[in-house]
Design an enzyme around this catalytic site. Structure first.
Site, PDB file in Angstrom:
ATOM      1  N   ARG A  85       0.847  -1.215   0.000  1.00 20.22           N
ATOM      2  CA  ARG A  85       0.000   0.000   0.000  1.00 20.22           C
ATOM      3  C   ARG A  85       0.874   1.252   0.000  1.00 20.22           C
ATOM      4  NH1 ARG A  85      -3.170  -3.654  -0.731  1.00 20.22           N
ATOM      5  NH2 ARG A  85      -4.608  -4.555   0.818  1.00 20.22           N
TER       6      ARG A  85
ATOM      7  N   GLU B 283     -14.255 -14.254   9.588  1.00 20.46           N
ATOM      8  CA  GLU B 283     -14.193 -13.731   8.210  1.00 20.46           C
ATOM      9  C   GLU B 283     -13.914 -14.814   7.180  1.00 20.46           C
ATOM     10  OE1 GLU B 283     -11.262 -10.628   7.521  1.00 20.46           O
ATOM     11  OE2 GLU B 283     -11.859 -10.404   5.442  1.00 20.46           O
TER      12      GLU B 283
ATOM     13  N   LYS C  55     -17.817 -11.306   9.222  1.00 24.74           N
ATOM     14  CA  LYS C  55     -17.252 -10.382   8.223  1.00 24.74           C
ATOM     15  C   LYS C  55     -17.199 -11.076   6.872  1.00 24.74           C
ATOM     16  CE  LYS C  55     -13.219  -7.492   7.252  1.00 24.74           C
ATOM     17  NZ  LYS C  55     -12.273  -6.535   7.849  1.00 24.74           N
TER      18      LYS C  55
ATOM     19  N   SER D 144     -14.522  -4.796   2.121  1.00 20.23           N
ATOM     20  CA  SER D 144     -14.604  -4.119   0.821  1.00 20.23           C
ATOM     21  C   SER D 144     -13.972  -4.961  -0.286  1.00 20.23           C
ATOM     22  CB  SER D 144     -14.021  -2.709   0.880  1.00 20.23           C
ATOM     23  OG  SER D 144     -12.650  -2.676   1.193  1.00 20.23           O
ATOM     24  N   GLY D 145     -12.928  -5.701   0.018  1.00 22.00           N
ATOM     25  CA  GLY D 145     -12.421  -6.713  -0.910  1.00 22.00           C
ATOM     26  C   GLY D 145     -11.924  -6.243  -2.264  1.00 22.00           C
ATOM     27  N   GLY D 146     -11.560  -4.967  -2.387  1.00 22.26           N
ATOM     28  CA  GLY D 146     -11.043  -4.487  -3.662  1.00 22.26           C
ATOM     29  C   GLY D 146     -12.060  -3.688  -4.471  1.00 22.26           C
TER      30      GLY D 146
ATOM     31  N   ARG E 222      -9.175  -1.286   2.598  1.00 21.37           N
ATOM     32  CA  ARG E 222      -8.833  -0.469   1.433  1.00 21.37           C
ATOM     33  C   ARG E 222      -9.850   0.635   1.161  1.00 21.37           C
ATOM     34  NH1 ARG E 222      -7.882  -5.728  -2.104  1.00 21.37           N
ATOM     35  NH2 ARG E 222      -9.054  -6.552  -0.322  1.00 21.37           N
TER      36      ARG E 222
HETATM   37  P1  13P Z   1     -10.674  -4.800   2.711  1.00 15.79           P
HETATM   38  O1  13P Z   1     -11.860  -3.970   3.126  1.00 15.79           O
HETATM   39  O2  13P Z   1      -9.563  -4.007   2.093  1.00 15.79           O
HETATM   40  O3  13P Z   1     -11.076  -6.012   1.932  1.00 15.79           O
HETATM   41  O4  13P Z   1      -9.983  -5.312   4.042  1.00 15.79           O
HETATM   42  C1  13P Z   1     -10.756  -5.754   5.057  1.00 15.79           C
HETATM   43  C2  13P Z   1     -10.033  -6.797   5.788  1.00 15.79           C
HETATM   44  O5  13P Z   1      -9.770  -6.666   6.952  1.00 15.79           O
HETATM   45  C3  13P Z   1      -9.680  -8.026   5.049  1.00 15.79           C
HETATM   46  O6  13P Z   1      -9.296  -9.012   5.952  1.00 15.79           O
END
Ligand code: 13P
Length: 345
Positions: free
Chosen positions: A40, A184, A226, A268-270, A299
């Site tokens: 990042r 998650e 999550k 958010s996952g990208g 992200r």
């Molecule tokens: P993102 O929202 O960037 O996907 O990250 C969340 C997260 O903690 C992934 O494990």
């Protein structure tokens, strides 16, 4: 060191879970591992050194007013041990700002032996001892991420069951320590698959997770989920509108997530920053659900902050303003009251 779950460790997990999904608030995921944060930072032309990572995280955590829209912050092992410039340990700094400190405890993924292109998450060895230390350091909740990829013949049942089992073992240990486990299972959006395939895989992954959580006597009221949103693959030619994503996501969650779970904090996952907000908003406009529907974005919250900061101290206030703005927009999406025009405010 706690070696059994008691009424008091359970009730701590329940009250933290509820506080994390308080109305209008969500979670800031700032738990990038050292290799991930390096990526990042490289994207904004900044070299990742310990002082730089510390300064960047301090900027995030000291954003004035953040607690209005953010309930808790997920930290990484290095970060939970770091201090602000004035010597205050980060967990204490967060707590005094009204932000609940959390900790990512998984050790990342490794190939699942015998199952090409599938992954299992590592980190159970010594976890009881690590939880005891994280409690001492001020953590009140935890996160463990399982990664599930969609492809030809994937995910396999073995991959889903193995990852669900690992998540359940972790969640039980977290509750024993009095922490709220964030569970998650992330179904990745990489690939050309249609949204229907993502829906099918997400239901299967969630069912495997809730079977295992029950087997391991995890108290669901003291957990948060999550998950990924239900989306078409990023290379799928048939992209769909936010309302379709919201409808699919809600349907999948209703199929597979027990009502005892207090909240679902989407990742958010990208997805783009504004896209992740607009879709959370659409999800919250989709009717009343048994759980809080919130965010735990990495992200999608930090992207604009990194761009505004660019590693320069004189950009600190602009970077904090960018974080507060993004957090406020996601806070509005919690109520289904986000409007794209708010992006320009
Ligand atoms: P993102 O929202 O960037 O996907 O990250 C969340 C997260 O903690 C992934 O494990």
């Amino acid at each position: 060191m706690a070696t059994r779950t008691t009424a008091s460790t359970r009730s701590a997990a329940v009250s933290t879970a509820q506080a994390l999904v308080a109305p209008g608030k969500g979670i800031l995921a700032a738990d990038e591992s050292t290799p991930t944060i390096a990526k990042r930072l490289a994207a904004i032309g900044v070299e990742s050194t310990e002082p730089v990572r510390r300064a960047y995280r301090e900027l995030l955590f000291m954003t004035p007013g953040l607690a209005e829209h953010v309930s808790g912050v997920i930290l990484y092992d290095e970060t939970i041990r770091q201090r602000a410039a004035d010597g205050t340990p980060f967990p204490e700094l967060l707590a005094s700002a009204g932000l609940i400190p959390g900790i990512k405890v998984d050790a990342g993924t490794a190939p699942l032996a015998g199952f090409p292109d599938e992954l299992a998450t590592e980190g159970l060895d010594g976890l009881r001892r690590r939880f005891a230390e994280y409690v001492e350091l001020g953590a009140r909740f935890a996160k463990w991420r399982a990664v599930i990829a969609i492809g030809e013949g994937r995910p396999t049942r073995t991959c889903l069951e193995t990852n669900a089992h690992l998540l359940a073992r972790y969640a039980a240990l977290a509750q024993e320590a009095g922490l709220t486990p964030i569970v998650e299972p992330e179904v990745l959006m990489d690939g050309p698959h249609p949204i229907e395939r993502c829906a099918e895989v997400t239901v299967a992954a969630l069912r495997a997770v809730y079977d295992q959580l029950a087997e391991h006597r995890v108290h669901l009221e003291g957990t948060l989920l999550k998950p990924n949103m239900v989306l078409p693959g990023s290379e799928c030619p048939d992209q769909v509108d936010d309302e379709t994503i919201a409808a699919r996501t809600v349907t999948v969650m209703r199929e597979a997530v027990p009502v005892a779970v207090p909240g679902i904090v989407l990742l958010s996952g990208g997805q783009g920053d504004a896209q992740a907000t607009a879709r959370l908003d659409a999800i919250n406009r989709h009717g009343t659900q048994p759980w809080q529907l919130s965010f735990s974005y990495g992200r999608a919250l930090q992207g604009p902050v990194l761009r505004a900061w660019a590693g320069e101290e004189h950009n600190r206030e602009a970077a904090q303003a960018a974080l507060l703005h993004r957090a406020a927009l996601n806070g509005a999406a919690r109520y289904g009251s986000y409007l794209p025009g708010m992006e320009e405010d």
